[in-house]
Scaffold this motif. Structure first.
Motif, PDB file in Angstrom:
ATOM      1  N   SER A  34       1.328   1.752   1.942  1.00 54.04           N
ATOM      2  CA  SER A  34       1.244   0.524   2.745  1.00 54.04           C
ATOM      3  C   SER A  34       0.801   0.824   4.180  1.00 54.04           C
ATOM      4  O   SER A  34       0.933   1.945   4.681  1.00 54.04           O
ATOM      5  CB  SER A  34       2.604  -0.172   2.764  1.00 54.04           C
ATOM      6  N   GLY A  35       0.257  -0.221   4.834  1.00 53.30           N
ATOM      7  CA  GLY A  35      -0.068  -0.121   6.240  1.00 53.30           C
ATOM      8  C   GLY A  35      -1.246   0.775   6.567  1.00 53.30           C
ATOM      9  O   GLY A  35      -1.339   1.308   7.674  1.00 53.30           O
ATOM     10  N   ASN A  36      -2.155   0.942   5.623  1.00 54.90           N
ATOM     11  CA  ASN A  36      -3.359   1.725   5.863  1.00 54.90           C
ATOM     12  C   ASN A  36      -4.584   0.807   5.897  1.00 54.90           C
ATOM     13  O   ASN A  36      -4.459  -0.403   6.071  1.00 54.90           O
ATOM     14  CB  ASN A  36      -3.485   2.824   4.809  1.00 54.90           C
ATOM     15  N   PHE A  37      -5.771   1.363   5.708  1.00 51.13           N
ATOM     16  CA  PHE A  37      -7.000   0.575   5.766  1.00 51.13           C
ATOM     17  C   PHE A  37      -7.780   0.677   4.457  1.00 51.13           C
ATOM     18  O   PHE A  37      -9.003   0.701   4.438  1.00 51.13           O
ATOM     19  CB  PHE A  37      -7.888   1.066   6.922  1.00 51.13           C
ATOM     20  N   ILE A  38      -7.049   0.731   3.357  1.00 50.51           N
ATOM     21  CA  ILE A  38      -7.685   0.939   2.051  1.00 50.51           C
ATOM     22  C   ILE A  38      -8.154  -0.405   1.489  1.00 50.51           C
ATOM     23  O   ILE A  38      -7.401  -1.373   1.463  1.00 50.51           O
ATOM     24  CB  ILE A  38      -6.700   1.614   1.075  1.00 50.51           C
ATOM     25  N   ASN A  39      -9.377  -0.451   1.019  1.00 52.41           N
ATOM     26  CA  ASN A  39      -9.926  -1.697   0.478  1.00 52.41           C
ATOM     27  C   ASN A  39      -9.578  -1.848  -1.002  1.00 52.41           C
ATOM     28  O   ASN A  39      -8.951  -0.971  -1.614  1.00 52.41           O
ATOM     29  CB  ASN A  39     -11.442  -1.776   0.709  1.00 52.41           C
ATOM     30  N   ARG A  40     -10.011  -2.977  -1.578  1.00 55.31           N
ATOM     31  CA  ARG A  40      -9.693  -3.271  -2.975  1.00 55.31           C
ATOM     32  C   ARG A  40     -10.181  -2.168  -3.907  1.00 55.31           C
ATOM     33  O   ARG A  40      -9.467  -1.757  -4.831  1.00 55.31           O
ATOM     34  CB  ARG A  40     -10.322  -4.609  -3.387  1.00 55.31           C
ATOM     35  N   ARG A  41     -11.383  -1.681  -3.659  1.00 57.02           N
ATOM     36  CA  ARG A  41     -11.941  -0.656  -4.533  1.00 57.02           C
ATOM     37  C   ARG A  41     -11.063   0.600  -4.559  1.00 57.02           C
ATOM     38  O   ARG A  41     -10.814   1.189  -5.617  1.00 57.02           O
ATOM     39  CB  ARG A  41     -13.350  -0.292  -4.059  1.00 57.02           C
ATOM     40  N   LYS A  57       1.080  -2.985   0.399  1.00 57.87           N
ATOM     41  CA  LYS A  57       0.933  -4.089   1.349  1.00 57.87           C
ATOM     42  C   LYS A  57       0.326  -3.596   2.664  1.00 57.87           C
ATOM     43  O   LYS A  57       0.414  -2.423   3.016  1.00 57.87           O
ATOM     44  CB  LYS A  57       2.281  -4.760   1.611  1.00 57.87           C
ATOM     45  N   GLY A  58      -0.293  -4.545   3.393  1.00 56.19           N
ATOM     46  CA  GLY A  58      -0.829  -4.221   4.702  1.00 56.19           C
ATOM     47  C   GLY A  58      -2.101  -3.410   4.685  1.00 56.19           C
ATOM     48  O   GLY A  58      -2.429  -2.743   5.668  1.00 56.19           O
ATOM     49  N   ASN A  59      -2.849  -3.458   3.571  1.00 59.91           N
ATOM     50  CA  ASN A  59      -4.136  -2.782   3.508  1.00 59.91           C
ATOM     51  C   ASN A  59      -5.263  -3.814   3.651  1.00 59.91           C
ATOM     52  O   ASN A  59      -5.021  -4.992   3.899  1.00 59.91           O
ATOM     53  CB  ASN A  59      -4.258  -1.978   2.218  1.00 59.91           C
ATOM     54  N   ASP A  60      -6.481  -3.372   3.474  1.00 61.42           N
ATOM     55  CA  ASP A  60      -7.647  -4.237   3.683  1.00 61.42           C
ATOM     56  C   ASP A  60      -7.949  -5.043   2.416  1.00 61.42           C
ATOM     57  O   ASP A  60      -8.958  -4.832   1.742  1.00 61.42           O
ATOM     58  CB  ASP A  60      -8.846  -3.364   4.082  1.00 61.42           C
ATOM     59  N   MET A  61      -7.022  -5.953   2.092  1.00 61.52           N
ATOM     60  CA  MET A  61      -7.150  -6.742   0.869  1.00 61.52           C
ATOM     61  C   MET A  61      -6.652  -8.163   1.116  1.00 61.52           C
ATOM     62  O   MET A  61      -5.685  -8.370   1.854  1.00 61.52           O
ATOM     63  CB  MET A  61      -6.349  -6.107  -0.273  1.00 61.52           C
ATOM     64  N   ASN A  62      -7.286  -9.146   0.452  1.00 57.01           N
ATOM     65  CA  ASN A  62      -6.786 -10.509   0.536  1.00 57.01           C
ATOM     66  C   ASN A  62      -5.798 -10.770  -0.602  1.00 57.01           C
ATOM     67  O   ASN A  62      -5.565  -9.901  -1.457  1.00 57.01           O
ATOM     68  CB  ASN A  62      -7.946 -11.518   0.520  1.00 57.01           C
TER      69      ASN A  62
END
Length: 229
Positions: free
Chosen positions: A177-184, A205-210
Motif C-alpha cells: 500500500s501507499g506506493n505508485f503502482i498502476n493497475r498493470r 490501497k493508496g496506489n495509482d488505481m481507480n
C-alpha cells in the motif's frame, strides 16, 4: 519517539552491560561494538548485548520504528544478520532506508532463513532499492508476511516483487500500500498470488488505481481479503 524490541521473551533478563571478557575479544563484531557503542541506538545495543553474550536464542525479533539508522546503523544490521539463527521478525519503519541502504542490507539479509515476517515500510527504497530486497526473498522461504508499504515503488518495482514472491509458498500476507503502482503492476502481482494456496491477505490501497481497477483486482482473488481504496 522510537519503538524498539529485539527479545523473544519479555520475561528474560537482559544484561545491561557486556561482560569484561567480551571487551577483551578481538572478533569483528566485538570491535564493531566498541567502535560504535556510544552512538548506537538502543535496539542495536540490545542485539549486540545478546549476541556477544552468546544469547542468540533471545534475538527472535528486531523492531525499529521512527529512528534514522544512517549508514552506520545499516552497516551494523548487515554485519549481524548472518549470526541471527532464531530471528523470525524484522520490522523497520521510517528509518531513512534508501536505495544505498537496501543494497547494504541485501548483502546478508538472505542468510536469515528463519525469517517469517519482513516489514520494511515508510522508507524510500524506490524501485532500485526494492530490487535489492527482492533478490533476498527467494532465500527466505519461511516468510509468511511481507510489507513494503510506502516506499515510492512504481510498476518497475512491482515487477521485482512479482518475481520474488513466486517462490514463497508459505506467504500469507502482502502489503504494498501507499506506493505508485498502476493497475498493470498490481494485476501482475495478483497473477502470482492466485496460485498460492496459503495466501490470505493483500493490501494494495493508496496506489495509482481507480475504484474500478481495484474492484477488478479483488475479483481475481475471491478467497483473499483485499484492502484497497
Amino acid at each position: 519517539m522510537g519503538t524498539c524490541s529485539c527479545l523473544g521473551d519479555a520475561n528474560r533478563e537482559i544484561p545491561n552491560t557486556l561482560p569484561e571478557v567480551i571487551f577483551q575479544e578481538h572478533s569483528t563484531l566485538a570491535i564493531l561494538y566498541k567502535n560504535h557503542e556510544s552512538s548506537m541506538i538502543p535496539e542495536l545495543k540490545d542485539v549486540f548485548c545478546n549476541l556477544l553474550s552468546h544469547r542468540l536464542s533471545f534475538i527472535t525479533k528486531i523492531i525499529i520504528f521512527d529512528q534514522e539508522l544512517g549508514d552506520v546503523g545499516i552497516e551494523i544490521l548487515a554485519k549481524v544478520f548472518p549470526e541471527l539463527k532464531f530471528l523470525t521478525r524484522l520490522h523497520l519503519k521510517n528509518n531513512g532506508i534508501g536505495c544505498k541502504g537496501a543494497m547494504k542490507l541485501a548483502d546478508t539479509l538472505g542468510t536469515v532463513n528463519t525469517l517469517e515476517y519482513l516489514n520494511i515500510t515508510e522508507n524510500i527504497l524506490t524501485d532500485e532499492g526494492v530490487d535489492y530486497i527482492c533478490c533476498c526473498l527467494p532465500f527466505l522461504d519461511k516468510l509468511k508476511e511481507v510489507s513494503l508499504a510506502q516506499n515510492e515503488i512504481s510498476y518497475v518495482g512491482a515487477e521485482h516483487i512479482k518475481d520474488a514472491i513466486s517462490n514463497l509458498d508459505a506467504l500469507e500476507s502482502l502489503d504494498i500500500s501507499g506506493n505508485f503502482i498502476n493497475r498493470r503492476g498490481i494485476v501482475k502481482i495478483t497473477s502470482v498470488l492466485r496460485g498460492m494456496i496459503n495466501f490470505k491477505s493483500f493490501d494494495f490501497k493508496g496506489n495509482d488505481m481507480n475504484k474500478t481497477d481495484c474492484e477488478s483486482v479483488k475479483n481475481l482473488l475471491p478467497h483473499v481479503i483485499c484492502l484497497f481504496n
